[in-house]
Design an enzyme around this catalytic site. Sequence first.
Site, PDB file in Angstrom:
ATOM      1  N   TYR A 141     -10.461  -9.992  -7.227  1.00 25.85           N
ATOM      2  CA  TYR A 141      -9.960  -9.854  -8.206  1.00 25.85           C
ATOM      3  C   TYR A 141     -10.064 -10.795  -9.294  1.00 25.85           C
ATOM      4  O   TYR A 141      -9.144 -11.487 -10.237  1.00 25.85           O
ATOM      5  CB  TYR A 141      -8.091  -9.641  -7.861  1.00 25.85           C
ATOM      6  CG  TYR A 141      -7.538  -8.738  -7.293  1.00 25.85           C
ATOM      7  CD1 TYR A 141      -6.684  -7.560  -7.836  1.00 25.85           C
ATOM      8  CD2 TYR A 141      -7.556  -8.545  -5.774  1.00 25.85           C
ATOM      9  CE1 TYR A 141      -6.444  -6.580  -7.047  1.00 25.85           C
ATOM     10  CE2 TYR A 141      -7.438  -7.259  -5.143  1.00 25.85           C
ATOM     11  CZ  TYR A 141      -6.530  -6.316  -6.016  1.00 25.85           C
ATOM     12  OH  TYR A 141      -6.357  -5.549  -4.982  1.00 25.85           O
ATOM     13  N   HIS A 197      -1.573   2.690  -5.854  1.00 24.14           N
ATOM     14  CA  HIS A 197      -3.184   1.620  -5.794  1.00 24.14           C
ATOM     15  C   HIS A 197      -3.022   0.671  -6.882  1.00 24.14           C
ATOM     16  O   HIS A 197      -3.376  -0.645  -7.292  1.00 24.14           O
ATOM     17  CB  HIS A 197      -3.717   1.909  -5.234  1.00 24.14           C
ATOM     18  CG  HIS A 197      -4.701   0.873  -3.964  1.00 24.14           C
ATOM     19  ND1 HIS A 197      -3.467   1.115  -3.282  1.00 24.14           N
ATOM     20  CD2 HIS A 197      -5.428   0.380  -3.525  1.00 24.14           C
ATOM     21  CE1 HIS A 197      -4.569   0.469  -1.502  1.00 24.14           C
ATOM     22  NE2 HIS A 197      -5.611  -0.545  -2.682  1.00 24.14           N
ATOM     23  N   LYS A 248      -2.878  -2.399   7.317  1.00 24.61           N
ATOM     24  CA  LYS A 248      -3.916  -1.733   8.121  1.00 24.61           C
ATOM     25  C   LYS A 248      -4.285  -2.430   9.572  1.00 24.61           C
ATOM     26  O   LYS A 248      -3.393  -3.457  10.003  1.00 24.61           O
ATOM     27  CB  LYS A 248      -5.418  -1.618   7.248  1.00 24.61           C
ATOM     28  CG  LYS A 248      -5.570  -0.788   6.104  1.00 24.61           C
ATOM     29  CD  LYS A 248      -6.566  -1.357   5.827  1.00 24.61           C
ATOM     30  CE  LYS A 248      -6.829   0.018   4.123  1.00 24.61           C
ATOM     31  NZ  LYS A 248      -8.025  -0.027   3.164  1.00 24.61           N
ATOM     32  N   ARG A 271      -0.360  -1.818  -7.118  1.00 20.08           N
ATOM     33  CA  ARG A 271      -0.708  -2.829  -5.742  1.00 20.08           C
ATOM     34  C   ARG A 271      -1.750  -3.716  -6.359  1.00 20.08           C
ATOM     35  O   ARG A 271      -2.006  -5.517  -6.722  1.00 20.08           O
ATOM     36  CB  ARG A 271      -1.175  -2.185  -5.007  1.00 20.08           C
ATOM     37  CG  ARG A 271      -1.861  -3.754  -3.890  1.00 20.08           C
ATOM     38  CD  ARG A 271      -1.552  -2.951  -2.139  1.00 20.08           C
ATOM     39  NE  ARG A 271      -3.518  -3.608  -2.025  1.00 20.08           N
ATOM     40  CZ  ARG A 271      -2.698  -3.843  -0.449  1.00 20.08           C
ATOM     41  NH1 ARG A 271      -1.567  -4.789  -0.127  1.00 20.08           N
ATOM     42  NH2 ARG A 271      -3.950  -4.728   0.737  1.00 20.08           N
ATOM     43  N   HIS A 301      -5.082  -8.701   3.353  1.00 23.40           N
ATOM     44  CA  HIS A 301      -6.360  -8.465   3.564  1.00 23.40           C
ATOM     45  C   HIS A 301      -7.331  -9.925   4.890  1.00 23.40           C
ATOM     46  O   HIS A 301      -6.677 -10.904   5.008  1.00 23.40           O
ATOM     47  CB  HIS A 301      -7.117  -9.097   1.728  1.00 23.40           C
ATOM     48  CG  HIS A 301      -7.310  -7.659   0.965  1.00 23.40           C
ATOM     49  ND1 HIS A 301      -7.624  -8.508   0.237  1.00 23.40           N
ATOM     50  CD2 HIS A 301      -6.904  -6.500   0.689  1.00 23.40           C
ATOM     51  CE1 HIS A 301      -6.930  -7.928  -1.489  1.00 23.40           C
ATOM     52  NE2 HIS A 301      -6.648  -6.354  -0.514  1.00 23.40           N
ATOM     53  N   ARG A 360       0.919  -1.184   0.570  1.00 21.54           N
ATOM     54  CA  ARG A 360      -0.111  -0.091   0.465  1.00 21.54           C
ATOM     55  C   ARG A 360       1.040   1.582   0.299  1.00 21.54           C
ATOM     56  O   ARG A 360       2.084   0.777   0.201  1.00 21.54           O
ATOM     57  CB  ARG A 360      -0.705  -0.005   1.098  1.00 21.54           C
ATOM     58  CG  ARG A 360      -1.912  -1.118   0.980  1.00 21.54           C
ATOM     59  CD  ARG A 360      -2.587  -1.179   2.793  1.00 21.54           C
ATOM     60  NE  ARG A 360      -3.555  -2.000   2.617  1.00 21.54           N
ATOM     61  CZ  ARG A 360      -3.790  -3.721   3.397  1.00 21.54           C
ATOM     62  NH1 ARG A 360      -2.890  -3.672   3.792  1.00 21.54           N
ATOM     63  NH2 ARG A 360      -4.298  -4.239   3.395  1.00 21.54           N
TER      64      ARG A 360
END
Length: 302
Positions: A278, A243, A174, A246, A269, A150
Amino acid sequence: MADDALAGAVTAFLAHLRDERGLSPATVRHYGRDVEAFAHHAREADLPAWGRVTEADVRAFIAARHRRGLGGRSLARMLSALRTFFAYLMREGLVANNPATGVPAPRAPRRLPETLDVDETARLLDGNDDDTLARRDRAIFELVYSSGLRLAEVAALDVADVAGDPETLRVEGKGAKTRIVPVGRRARTAVQAWLAVRGSLSPAGEPALFVSRRGRRLAHRSIQQRLRVMARQQGLDRPVHPHMLRHAFATHLLESSGDLRAVQELLGHASLATTQVYTHLDFQHLAEVYDRAHPRARRKRD
Protein backbone atom coordinates in the site's frame (compact mmCIF):
# COMPACT_ATOMS: atom_id res chain seq x y z
CA MET A 1 22.46 -36.68 -24.89
CA ALA A 2 20.79 -39.27 -27.09
CA ASP A 3 17.16 -38.70 -28.02
CA ASP A 4 16.13 -42.18 -26.84
CA ALA A 5 17.66 -41.58 -23.38
CA LEU A 6 15.84 -38.26 -23.12
CA ALA A 7 12.49 -39.57 -24.32
CA GLY A 8 12.66 -42.77 -22.28
CA ALA A 9 13.31 -40.99 -19.00
CA VAL A 10 10.55 -38.43 -19.59
CA THR A 11 8.02 -41.09 -20.64
CA ALA A 12 8.76 -43.19 -17.54
CA PHE A 13 8.50 -40.10 -15.31
CA LEU A 14 5.08 -39.15 -16.68
CA ALA A 15 3.86 -42.74 -16.25
CA HIS A 16 5.05 -42.55 -12.62
CA LEU A 17 3.06 -39.36 -12.07
CA ARG A 18 -0.05 -40.79 -13.68
CA ASP A 19 -0.03 -44.39 -12.41
CA GLU A 20 1.81 -44.29 -9.09
CA ARG A 21 1.06 -40.81 -7.79
CA GLY A 22 -2.39 -40.59 -9.38
CA LEU A 23 -2.05 -37.00 -10.54
CA SER A 24 -4.71 -35.54 -12.81
CA PRO A 25 -4.24 -35.61 -16.59
CA ALA A 26 -3.91 -31.81 -16.63
CA THR A 27 -1.15 -31.86 -14.00
CA VAL A 28 0.72 -34.64 -15.81
CA ARG A 29 0.42 -32.66 -19.04
CA HIS A 30 1.86 -29.53 -17.39
CA TYR A 31 4.77 -31.47 -15.87
CA GLY A 32 5.40 -33.11 -19.22
CA ARG A 33 5.47 -29.79 -21.07
CA ASP A 34 7.99 -28.29 -18.64
CA VAL A 35 10.29 -31.32 -18.56
CA GLU A 36 10.13 -31.63 -22.36
CA ALA A 37 11.23 -27.99 -22.60
CA PHE A 38 14.30 -28.83 -20.54
CA ALA A 39 14.91 -31.97 -22.60
CA HIS A 40 14.91 -29.82 -25.73
CA HIS A 41 17.40 -27.50 -24.04
CA ALA A 42 19.56 -30.54 -23.18
CA ARG A 43 19.63 -31.59 -26.84
CA GLU A 44 20.53 -28.08 -28.00
CA ALA A 45 23.27 -27.78 -25.37
CA ASP A 46 24.52 -31.31 -26.12
CA LEU A 47 24.46 -32.30 -22.44
CA PRO A 48 26.06 -35.77 -22.12
CA ALA A 49 23.57 -37.54 -19.79
CA TRP A 50 20.93 -36.86 -17.14
CA GLY A 51 23.45 -37.77 -14.44
CA ARG A 52 25.88 -35.15 -15.74
CA VAL A 53 23.40 -32.26 -15.59
CA THR A 54 24.64 -29.62 -13.13
CA GLU A 55 23.05 -26.78 -11.24
CA ALA A 56 24.75 -24.41 -13.71
CA ASP A 57 22.95 -26.17 -16.58
CA VAL A 58 19.58 -25.69 -14.89
CA ARG A 59 20.41 -22.04 -14.14
CA ALA A 60 21.35 -21.48 -17.79
CA PHE A 61 18.04 -23.01 -18.90
CA ILE A 62 15.99 -20.84 -16.51
CA ALA A 63 17.94 -17.72 -17.51
CA ALA A 64 17.29 -18.43 -21.18
CA ARG A 65 13.56 -18.82 -20.58
CA HIS A 66 13.56 -15.62 -18.54
CA ARG A 67 15.22 -13.72 -21.39
CA ARG A 68 12.48 -15.00 -23.69
CA GLY A 69 9.92 -13.29 -21.48
CA LEU A 70 8.69 -16.08 -19.22
CA GLY A 71 7.43 -14.64 -15.92
CA GLY A 72 8.48 -15.49 -12.39
CA ARG A 73 5.47 -17.67 -11.62
CA SER A 74 5.90 -19.72 -14.78
CA LEU A 75 9.59 -20.20 -14.07
CA ALA A 76 8.85 -21.25 -10.49
CA ARG A 77 6.38 -23.84 -11.81
CA MET A 78 8.98 -25.07 -14.30
CA LEU A 79 11.61 -25.42 -11.56
CA SER A 80 9.12 -27.35 -9.44
CA ALA A 81 8.60 -29.77 -12.33
CA LEU A 82 12.36 -30.21 -12.78
CA ARG A 83 12.91 -30.83 -9.07
CA THR A 84 10.21 -33.50 -9.13
CA PHE A 85 11.68 -35.03 -12.28
CA PHE A 86 15.22 -35.27 -10.93
CA ALA A 87 13.91 -36.59 -7.60
CA TYR A 88 12.29 -39.38 -9.60
CA LEU A 89 15.56 -40.03 -11.47
CA MET A 90 17.38 -40.22 -8.12
CA ARG A 91 14.84 -42.76 -6.87
CA GLU A 92 15.47 -44.83 -9.98
CA GLY A 93 19.24 -44.65 -9.49
CA LEU A 94 19.76 -42.72 -12.74
CA VAL A 95 21.30 -39.62 -11.15
CA ALA A 96 23.23 -39.03 -7.93
CA ASN A 97 21.81 -35.64 -6.99
CA ASN A 98 19.10 -33.12 -7.86
CA PRO A 99 20.63 -30.19 -9.79
CA ALA A 100 17.40 -28.15 -9.65
CA THR A 101 17.16 -28.02 -5.85
CA GLY A 102 19.27 -24.91 -5.29
CA VAL A 103 18.12 -22.88 -8.28
CA PRO A 104 15.80 -19.98 -7.37
CA ALA A 105 13.23 -18.60 -9.77
CA PRO A 106 13.48 -14.90 -10.69
CA ARG A 107 11.21 -12.97 -8.38
CA ALA A 108 7.91 -12.06 -9.97
CA PRO A 109 7.07 -8.36 -9.70
CA ARG A 110 4.36 -7.77 -7.13
CA ARG A 111 1.15 -6.67 -8.75
CA LEU A 112 -0.42 -3.67 -7.11
CA PRO A 113 -3.95 -4.36 -5.92
CA GLU A 114 -6.86 -2.71 -7.71
CA THR A 115 -8.58 -0.16 -5.55
CA LEU A 116 -11.08 2.70 -5.63
CA ASP A 117 -10.31 6.34 -5.04
CA VAL A 118 -12.23 8.35 -2.45
CA ASP A 119 -14.73 9.77 -4.96
CA GLU A 120 -15.47 6.34 -6.47
CA THR A 121 -15.96 4.84 -3.03
CA ALA A 122 -18.34 7.62 -2.02
CA ARG A 123 -20.33 7.23 -5.24
CA LEU A 124 -20.59 3.48 -4.70
CA LEU A 125 -21.73 3.67 -1.06
CA ASP A 126 -24.02 6.70 -1.28
CA GLY A 127 -26.67 5.00 -3.39
CA ASN A 128 -30.31 4.47 -2.51
CA ASP A 129 -31.25 1.83 0.07
CA ASP A 130 -35.00 2.06 -0.32
CA ASP A 131 -35.69 -1.70 -0.27
CA THR A 132 -34.71 -4.60 1.96
CA LEU A 133 -31.96 -6.05 -0.24
CA ALA A 134 -30.48 -2.62 -0.91
CA ARG A 135 -30.27 -1.99 2.84
CA ARG A 136 -28.55 -5.32 3.31
CA ASP A 137 -26.05 -4.61 0.54
CA ARG A 138 -25.33 -1.12 1.85
CA ALA A 139 -24.63 -2.56 5.31
CA ILE A 140 -22.29 -5.23 3.91
CA PHE A 141 -20.16 -2.87 1.87
CA GLU A 142 -20.12 -0.08 4.44
CA LEU A 143 -18.72 -2.63 6.90
CA VAL A 144 -16.11 -3.89 4.45
CA TYR A 145 -14.91 -0.36 3.74
CA SER A 146 -15.23 0.88 7.31
CA SER A 147 -13.32 -2.00 8.90
CA GLY A 148 -11.16 -3.44 6.10
CA LEU A 149 -12.91 -6.81 6.19
CA ARG A 150 -12.21 -9.71 3.86
CA LEU A 151 -15.11 -11.22 1.93
CA ALA A 152 -15.07 -14.36 4.08
CA GLU A 153 -14.99 -12.28 7.26
CA VAL A 154 -18.06 -10.20 6.46
CA ALA A 155 -19.97 -13.26 5.22
CA ALA A 156 -19.24 -15.09 8.50
CA LEU A 157 -20.62 -12.36 10.78
CA ASP A 158 -23.51 -13.24 13.07
CA VAL A 159 -26.18 -10.99 14.54
CA ALA A 160 -24.60 -11.51 17.95
CA ASP A 161 -21.38 -9.92 16.67
CA VAL A 162 -23.09 -6.53 16.24
CA ALA A 163 -25.36 -6.63 19.29
CA GLY A 164 -25.62 -3.27 21.02
CA ASP A 165 -24.44 -1.24 18.00
CA PRO A 166 -20.73 -1.74 18.80
CA GLU A 167 -17.99 0.68 17.81
CA THR A 168 -15.58 -2.24 17.46
CA LEU A 169 -15.96 -5.67 15.94
CA ARG A 170 -14.19 -8.94 16.69
CA VAL A 171 -13.51 -10.90 13.48
CA GLU A 172 -11.77 -14.18 12.79
CA GLY A 173 -9.38 -13.89 9.87
CA LYS A 174 -6.96 -16.16 8.07
CA GLY A 175 -5.42 -18.91 10.15
CA ALA A 176 -8.21 -18.55 12.74
CA LYS A 177 -6.51 -15.36 13.99
CA THR A 178 -8.85 -12.98 15.78
CA ARG A 179 -8.50 -9.21 15.59
CA ILE A 180 -10.49 -6.21 16.80
CA VAL A 181 -11.43 -3.61 14.18
CA PRO A 182 -13.27 -0.28 14.52
CA VAL A 183 -16.70 0.25 13.01
CA GLY A 184 -17.36 3.72 11.64
CA ARG A 185 -20.51 5.76 12.21
CA ARG A 186 -21.90 5.25 8.71
CA ALA A 187 -21.32 1.52 8.87
CA ARG A 188 -23.08 1.29 12.26
CA THR A 189 -26.02 3.27 10.89
CA ALA A 190 -26.24 1.02 7.83
CA VAL A 191 -26.13 -2.15 9.94
CA GLN A 192 -28.90 -0.89 12.23
CA ALA A 193 -31.03 0.00 9.19
CA TRP A 194 -30.55 -3.55 7.89
CA LEU A 195 -31.35 -5.14 11.26
CA ALA A 196 -34.65 -3.23 11.30
CA VAL A 197 -35.82 -5.14 8.19
CA ARG A 198 -33.77 -8.35 8.43
CA GLY A 199 -36.68 -10.22 10.05
CA SER A 200 -38.67 -10.03 6.82
CA LEU A 201 -36.17 -12.43 5.23
CA SER A 202 -34.64 -14.37 8.10
CA PRO A 203 -36.41 -17.14 10.03
CA ALA A 204 -36.24 -17.17 13.82
CA GLY A 205 -33.05 -18.71 15.11
CA GLU A 206 -30.91 -17.95 12.05
CA PRO A 207 -27.60 -16.61 13.45
CA ALA A 208 -26.19 -15.11 10.23
CA LEU A 209 -26.11 -11.33 10.09
CA PHE A 210 -26.45 -11.19 6.31
CA VAL A 211 -28.97 -13.54 4.75
CA SER A 212 -30.31 -14.25 1.27
CA ARG A 213 -33.90 -14.00 0.03
CA ARG A 214 -34.34 -17.54 1.35
CA GLY A 215 -33.21 -16.56 4.82
CA ARG A 216 -29.89 -18.42 4.74
CA ARG A 217 -26.40 -17.07 5.25
CA LEU A 218 -25.43 -15.08 2.17
CA ALA A 219 -22.87 -16.90 -0.01
CA HIS A 220 -19.58 -15.33 -1.07
CA ARG A 221 -20.56 -15.47 -4.74
CA SER A 222 -23.82 -13.67 -4.04
CA ILE A 223 -21.99 -10.85 -2.26
CA GLN A 224 -19.63 -10.49 -5.22
CA GLN A 225 -22.52 -10.40 -7.69
CA ARG A 226 -24.46 -7.83 -5.66
CA LEU A 227 -21.44 -5.52 -5.55
CA ARG A 228 -20.99 -5.73 -9.32
CA VAL A 229 -24.64 -4.80 -9.82
CA MET A 230 -24.39 -1.99 -7.27
CA ALA A 231 -21.29 -0.58 -9.01
CA ARG A 232 -23.03 -0.55 -12.40
CA GLN A 233 -26.07 1.16 -10.92
CA GLN A 234 -23.84 3.86 -9.45
CA GLY A 235 -22.13 4.51 -12.77
CA LEU A 236 -18.72 3.01 -12.07
CA ASP A 237 -17.23 2.04 -15.42
CA ARG A 238 -15.18 -0.98 -14.31
CA PRO A 239 -15.77 -4.27 -12.50
CA VAL A 240 -15.69 -3.90 -8.72
CA HIS A 241 -15.13 -6.75 -6.29
CA PRO A 242 -15.24 -6.76 -2.45
CA HIS A 243 -11.48 -6.89 -2.02
CA MET A 244 -11.23 -3.55 -3.81
CA LEU A 245 -13.12 -2.00 -0.89
CA ARG A 246 -10.67 -3.59 1.56
CA HIS A 247 -7.82 -2.17 -0.53
CA ALA A 248 -9.55 1.22 -0.55
CA PHE A 249 -9.83 1.10 3.25
CA ALA A 250 -6.09 0.46 3.57
CA THR A 251 -5.03 2.97 0.92
CA HIS A 252 -7.19 5.84 2.16
CA LEU A 253 -6.17 5.21 5.78
CA LEU A 254 -2.49 5.16 4.89
CA GLU A 255 -2.79 8.32 2.79
CA SER A 256 -4.31 10.13 5.77
CA SER A 257 -2.24 8.71 8.63
CA GLY A 258 1.00 7.35 7.19
CA ASP A 259 0.92 4.73 9.96
CA LEU A 260 1.85 1.47 8.24
CA ARG A 261 1.92 -0.54 11.48
CA ALA A 262 -1.63 0.48 12.35
CA VAL A 263 -2.86 -0.48 8.88
CA GLN A 264 -1.10 -3.84 9.24
CA GLU A 265 -2.94 -4.53 12.50
CA LEU A 266 -6.30 -3.44 11.13
CA LEU A 267 -5.94 -5.63 8.04
CA GLY A 268 -4.76 -8.62 10.06
CA HIS A 269 -1.56 -9.09 8.05
CA ALA A 270 0.95 -11.41 9.73
CA SER A 271 3.87 -9.65 8.02
CA LEU A 272 4.53 -5.96 7.52
CA ALA A 273 5.90 -6.83 4.08
CA THR A 274 2.38 -7.75 2.96
CA THR A 275 1.07 -4.35 4.02
CA GLN A 276 3.91 -2.45 2.37
CA VAL A 277 2.28 -2.88 -1.04
CA TYR A 278 0.00 0.00 0.00
CA THR A 279 2.99 2.32 0.29
CA HIS A 280 3.46 1.81 -3.46
CA LEU A 281 -0.17 2.75 -4.05
CA ASP A 282 0.27 5.81 -1.84
CA PHE A 283 3.42 6.83 -3.74
CA GLN A 284 1.58 6.45 -7.05
CA HIS A 285 -1.04 8.89 -5.78
CA LEU A 286 1.61 11.37 -4.61
CA ALA A 287 3.46 11.05 -7.90
CA GLU A 288 0.29 11.85 -9.84
CA VAL A 289 -0.31 14.94 -7.67
CA TYR A 290 3.30 15.99 -8.24
CA ASP A 291 3.04 15.56 -12.00
CA ARG A 292 -0.11 17.70 -12.09
CA ALA A 293 1.01 20.41 -9.70
CA HIS A 294 4.79 20.94 -9.72
CA PRO A 295 5.89 23.71 -12.10
CA ARG A 296 8.92 21.74 -13.25
CA ALA A 297 6.92 18.53 -13.71
CA ARG A 298 4.00 19.81 -15.77
CA ARG A 299 4.25 19.14 -19.47
CA LYS A 300 4.28 22.08 -21.78
CA ARG A 301 1.13 22.44 -23.82
CA ASP A 302 1.49 21.90 -27.55
